[in-house]
Design a protein around this motif. Structure first.
Motif, PDB file in Angstrom:
ATOM      1  N   TYR A  78       0.694  -0.875  -0.036  1.00 55.61           N
ATOM      2  CA  TYR A  78      -0.070   0.185   0.308  1.00 55.61           C
ATOM      3  C   TYR A  78       0.730   1.203   0.033  1.00 55.61           C
ATOM      4  O   TYR A  78       2.344   1.190   0.192  1.00 55.61           O
ATOM      5  CB  TYR A  78      -0.996   0.122   1.103  1.00 55.61           C
ATOM      6  CG  TYR A  78      -1.683  -1.076   1.341  1.00 55.61           C
ATOM      7  CD1 TYR A  78      -3.306  -0.564   0.965  1.00 55.61           C
ATOM      8  CD2 TYR A  78      -1.727  -2.204   2.007  1.00 55.61           C
ATOM      9  CE1 TYR A  78      -4.548  -2.174   1.026  1.00 55.61           C
ATOM     10  CE2 TYR A  78      -2.257  -3.134   2.110  1.00 55.61           C
ATOM     11  CZ  TYR A  78      -3.861  -3.092   1.233  1.00 55.61           C
ATOM     12  OH  TYR A  78      -4.360  -4.621   1.582  1.00 55.61           O
ATOM     13  N   LYS A  79       0.141   2.392  -0.683  1.00 53.86           N
ATOM     14  CA  LYS A  79       1.310   4.066  -0.794  1.00 53.86           C
ATOM     15  C   LYS A  79       0.731   4.168   0.882  1.00 53.86           C
ATOM     16  O   LYS A  79      -0.283   4.298   1.080  1.00 53.86           O
ATOM     17  CB  LYS A  79       0.501   4.617  -1.330  1.00 53.86           C
ATOM     18  CG  LYS A  79       1.143   3.999  -2.907  1.00 53.86           C
ATOM     19  CD  LYS A  79       0.354   4.997  -3.902  1.00 53.86           C
ATOM     20  CE  LYS A  79       0.904   6.391  -4.219  1.00 53.86           C
ATOM     21  NZ  LYS A  79       0.798   7.460  -4.715  1.00 53.86           N
ATOM     22  N   LEU A  80       1.618   4.401   1.774  1.00 53.06           N
ATOM     23  CA  LEU A  80       1.696   5.336   2.589  1.00 53.06           C
ATOM     24  C   LEU A  80       1.355   7.218   2.262  1.00 53.06           C
ATOM     25  O   LEU A  80       2.324   7.433   2.043  1.00 53.06           O
ATOM     26  CB  LEU A  80       3.111   5.252   3.946  1.00 53.06           C
ATOM     27  CG  LEU A  80       2.404   5.440   5.227  1.00 53.06           C
ATOM     28  CD1 LEU A  80       0.845   4.933   5.913  1.00 53.06           C
ATOM     29  CD2 LEU A  80       3.626   5.941   5.598  1.00 53.06           C
ATOM     30  N   LEU A  81      -0.027   7.436   2.551  1.00 52.61           N
ATOM     31  CA  LEU A  81      -0.203   8.830   2.376  1.00 52.61           C
ATOM     32  C   LEU A  81       0.092   9.977   3.517  1.00 52.61           C
ATOM     33  O   LEU A  81      -0.289  10.910   2.970  1.00 52.61           O
ATOM     34  CB  LEU A  81      -1.971   8.823   1.964  1.00 52.61           C
ATOM     35  CG  LEU A  81      -1.701   8.328   0.260  1.00 52.61           C
ATOM     36  CD1 LEU A  81      -3.467   8.205   0.170  1.00 52.61           C
ATOM     37  CD2 LEU A  81      -1.028   8.664  -0.433  1.00 52.61           C
ATOM     38  N   GLY A  82      -0.445   9.231   4.768  1.00 55.68           N
ATOM     39  CA  GLY A  82      -0.067  10.003   5.866  1.00 55.68           C
ATOM     40  C   GLY A  82      -0.376   8.917   6.714  1.00 55.68           C
ATOM     41  O   GLY A  82      -0.541   7.734   7.502  1.00 55.68           O
ATOM     42  N   VAL A  83       0.909   9.807   8.153  1.00 57.30           N
ATOM     43  CA  VAL A  83       0.763   8.736   9.435  1.00 57.30           C
ATOM     44  C   VAL A  83       0.358   9.933  10.848  1.00 57.30           C
ATOM     45  O   VAL A  83       1.200  10.598  10.390  1.00 57.30           O
ATOM     46  CB  VAL A  83       2.280   8.292   9.792  1.00 57.30           C
ATOM     47  CG1 VAL A  83       2.014   7.978  11.146  1.00 57.30           C
ATOM     48  CG2 VAL A  83       2.056   7.512   8.605  1.00 57.30           C
ATOM     49  N   ASN A  84      -0.244   9.576  11.393  1.00 58.23           N
ATOM     50  CA  ASN A  84      -0.443  10.394  12.673  1.00 58.23           C
ATOM     51  C   ASN A  84      -0.630   9.245  14.267  1.00 58.23           C
ATOM     52  O   ASN A  84      -1.395   8.858  14.717  1.00 58.23           O
ATOM     53  CB  ASN A  84      -2.640  10.791  13.003  1.00 58.23           C
ATOM     54  CG  ASN A  84      -2.404  12.321  13.681  1.00 58.23           C
ATOM     55  OD1 ASN A  84      -2.307  11.784  15.164  1.00 58.23           O
ATOM     56  ND2 ASN A  84      -3.456  12.857  12.698  1.00 58.23           N
ATOM     57  N   ILE A  85       0.272  10.353  14.639  1.00 55.24           N
ATOM     58  CA  ILE A  85       1.319   9.815  15.359  1.00 55.24           C
ATOM     59  C   ILE A  85       0.277   9.189  16.953  1.00 55.24           C
ATOM     60  O   ILE A  85       0.299   8.442  17.686  1.00 55.24           O
ATOM     61  CB  ILE A  85       2.563   9.458  16.169  1.00 55.24           C
ATOM     62  CG1 ILE A  85       3.549   9.190  15.022  1.00 55.24           C
ATOM     63  CG2 ILE A  85       2.833   8.931  17.548  1.00 55.24           C
ATOM     64  CD1 ILE A  85       3.252   8.080  14.758  1.00 55.24           C
ATOM     65  N   GLN A  86      -0.761  10.528  17.085  1.00 55.19           N
ATOM     66  CA  GLN A  86      -1.425  11.328  18.494  1.00 55.19           C
ATOM     67  C   GLN A  86      -2.441  10.047  18.201  1.00 55.19           C
ATOM     68  O   GLN A  86      -2.931   9.981  19.084  1.00 55.19           O
ATOM     69  CB  GLN A  86      -1.310  12.613  18.317  1.00 55.19           C
ATOM     70  CG  GLN A  86      -0.653  13.463  18.983  1.00 55.19           C
ATOM     71  CD  GLN A  86       0.607  13.436  18.026  1.00 55.19           C
ATOM     72  OE1 GLN A  86       0.695  13.344  15.924  1.00 55.19           O
ATOM     73  NE2 GLN A  86       1.785  13.445  18.099  1.00 55.19           N
ATOM     74  N   SER A  87      -3.239  10.194  16.986  1.00 59.16           N
ATOM     75  CA  SER A  87      -4.789   9.579  17.107  1.00 59.16           C
ATOM     76  C   SER A  87      -4.310   7.960  16.546  1.00 59.16           C
ATOM     77  O   SER A  87      -4.952   7.360  16.937  1.00 59.16           O
ATOM     78  CB  SER A  87      -5.064  10.267  16.195  1.00 59.16           C
ATOM     79  OG  SER A  87      -5.254  10.028  14.893  1.00 59.16           O
ATOM     80  N   ARG A  88      -2.705   7.638  15.911  1.00 56.56           N
ATOM     81  CA  ARG A  88      -2.811   6.783  16.377  1.00 56.56           C
ATOM     82  C   ARG A  88      -2.922   5.852  15.051  1.00 56.56           C
ATOM     83  O   ARG A  88      -3.552   5.309  14.628  1.00 56.56           O
ATOM     84  CB  ARG A  88      -2.594   5.115  17.348  1.00 56.56           C
ATOM     85  CG  ARG A  88      -2.162   5.899  18.540  1.00 56.56           C
ATOM     86  CD  ARG A  88      -2.159   4.242  19.709  1.00 56.56           C
ATOM     87  NE  ARG A  88      -0.939   4.701  20.583  1.00 56.56           N
ATOM     88  CZ  ARG A  88      -0.657   5.921  21.440  1.00 56.56           C
ATOM     89  NH1 ARG A  88      -2.305   5.728  22.096  1.00 56.56           N
ATOM     90  NH2 ARG A  88      -0.355   5.651  22.969  1.00 56.56           N
ATOM     91  N   THR A  89      -3.389   6.587  13.866  1.00 59.66           N
ATOM     92  CA  THR A  89      -4.259   6.208  12.415  1.00 59.66           C
ATOM     93  C   THR A  89      -3.151   6.821  11.486  1.00 59.66           C
ATOM     94  O   THR A  89      -1.730   7.289  11.336  1.00 59.66           O
ATOM     95  CB  THR A  89      -5.210   7.380  12.485  1.00 59.66           C
ATOM     96  OG1 THR A  89      -4.729   8.564  12.246  1.00 59.66           O
ATOM     97  CG2 THR A  89      -6.006   6.646  13.313  1.00 59.66           C
ATOM     98  N   LEU A  90      -3.445   6.085  10.137  1.00 65.28           N
ATOM     99  CA  LEU A  90      -2.520   6.293   9.215  1.00 65.28           C
ATOM    100  C   LEU A  90      -3.432   5.983   7.902  1.00 65.28           C
ATOM    101  O   LEU A  90      -4.246   5.514   8.379  1.00 65.28           O
ATOM    102  CB  LEU A  90      -1.345   4.605   8.390  1.00 65.28           C
ATOM    103  CG  LEU A  90      -1.883   3.576   9.166  1.00 65.28           C
ATOM    104  CD1 LEU A  90      -0.833   2.801   8.146  1.00 65.28           C
ATOM    105  CD2 LEU A  90      -1.799   2.621  10.547  1.00 65.28           C
ATOM    106  N   ASN A  91      -2.791   6.664   6.430  1.00 60.80           N
ATOM    107  CA  ASN A  91      -4.311   6.362   5.438  1.00 60.80           C
ATOM    108  C   ASN A  91      -2.820   5.864   4.606  1.00 60.80           C
ATOM    109  O   ASN A  91      -1.839   6.099   4.184  1.00 60.80           O
ATOM    110  CB  ASN A  91      -4.063   8.341   4.767  1.00 60.80           C
ATOM    111  CG  ASN A  91      -5.021   8.237   3.634  1.00 60.80           C
ATOM    112  OD1 ASN A  91      -4.560   8.369   2.671  1.00 60.80           O
ATOM    113  ND2 ASN A  91      -6.332   8.251   4.168  1.00 60.80           N
ATOM    114  N   VAL A  92      -3.274   4.921   4.044  1.00 63.12           N
ATOM    115  CA  VAL A  92      -3.161   4.155   2.547  1.00 63.12           C
ATOM    116  C   VAL A  92      -3.740   4.085   2.088  1.00 63.12           C
ATOM    117  O   VAL A  92      -5.527   4.716   1.936  1.00 63.12           O
ATOM    118  CB  VAL A  92      -2.353   3.073   3.457  1.00 63.12           C
ATOM    119  CG1 VAL A  92      -1.521   2.845   4.625  1.00 63.12           C
ATOM    120  CG2 VAL A  92      -3.963   1.922   3.698  1.00 63.12           C
ATOM    121  N   SER A  93      -3.786   4.228   0.425  1.00 64.41           N
ATOM    122  CA  SER A  93      -4.101   3.359  -0.429  1.00 64.41           C
ATOM    123  C   SER A  93      -3.815   2.330  -1.523  1.00 64.41           C
ATOM    124  O   SER A  93      -2.066   1.896  -1.525  1.00 64.41           O
ATOM    125  CB  SER A  93      -4.327   4.680  -1.558  1.00 64.41           C
ATOM    126  OG  SER A  93      -2.916   4.654  -1.935  1.00 64.41           O
TER     127      SER A  93
END
Length: 273
Positions: A78-93
């Protein structure tokens, strides 16, 4: 004079040695962050690049290909589009749906629910491949054509759950079940909305390339306690357990201000409080 200079040099060398000796190599290595393209400063639970595997959690290894960050989930890239360490979320496609709807390998998106789960802004698009031609004239759904492994096939996509359509459009449901393959691709619910008004392949690809969000769970409470004590979170691949890397040596849970490692009961009681 030369003897005095020699003694002074020895004193300086010996005096500076303990500064480096006290710094655990794994602690120093885990201070590095993962940096690739527009993704910067990523730490635990991720490893990759300058971060050895013991600095991250299994299943969160990142790669960097031509300044494009990527992650492998259940053997799919998957392409890693974003990471938010505070909310422990990542955006992938899905990397295989970047340019068109015709990947070489037709596979559904699969997750390890113990590590990753979808967020509330979750939707799915279902693509159907190898459908009979021609389709019944009453069906008004979005069509596309694929040439996969030298086989030309007709396909369709829908943004609704097929089981929900069975009551309102039984002929559509019956027809789509005769297709050879179907693939579910996650997307953001907010990105799907424009497709409802303009169900084109271009709109669908745009929605897919916006990615989808996942929330992770990887010893988060242990990591919070470790970082609060001045440590860096990691994972011992030999013992398959969380590890807190401290400046002097790794600990099970959190760092101690004294040279001696804290007892397990003390560390656990601190974690539970």
């Amino acid at each position: 004079m030369s003897w005095l200079l020699l003694l002074l040099t020895i004193a300086l060398v010996c005096g500076s040695a303990p500064v480096f000796a006290d710094d655990d190599e794994r602690y120093m290595n885990c201070m590095n962050s993962f940096d690739c393209g527009n993704i910067k400063g990523v730490g635990y639970p991720f490893s990759g690049s300058d971060r050895p595997d013991y600095c991250g959690y299994p299943g969160f290894e990142l790669g960097c290909s031509n300044q494009d960050p990527e992650i492998t989930i259940m053997r799919s890239t998957y392409k890693l589009l974003g990471v938010n360490i505070q909310s422990r979320t990542l955006n992938v496609s899905r990397s295989d749906y970047t340019a068109n709807l015709c990947p070489t390998l037709l596979s559904n998106t699969s997750l390890n629910p113990n590590l990753l789960n979808y967020t509330s802004d979750h939707a799915e698009v279902t693509m159907f491949y190898g459908c009979p031609s021609p389709s019944p004239p009453a069906l008004s759904i979005s069509q596309f054509t694929c040439n996969i492994n030298d086989t030309v096939m007709m396909g369709y996509f829908i943004t609704a759950n097929l089981s929900l359509l069975s009551g309102t459009a039984p002929s559509l449901t019956s027809y789509l079940t005769t297709c050879n393959n179907s693939v579910k691709v996650p997307a953001l619910q907010s990105a799907i909305v424009p497709i409802l008004d303009s169900p084109t392949v271009a709109q669908l690809l745009e929605a897919i390339n916006q990615g989808f969000e996942l929330v992770w769970s990887t010893n988060d409470s242990l990591c919070d306690a470790c970082e609060s004590s001045g440590g860096l979170c990691g994972y011992n691949r030999t013992t398959t357990a969380f590890t807190c890397y401290c400046a002097d040596q790794p600990r099970d849970f959190e760092c101690s201000s004294s040279p001696q490692a804290p007892s397990q009961s003390t560390s656990m009681s601190s974690f539970l409080s």
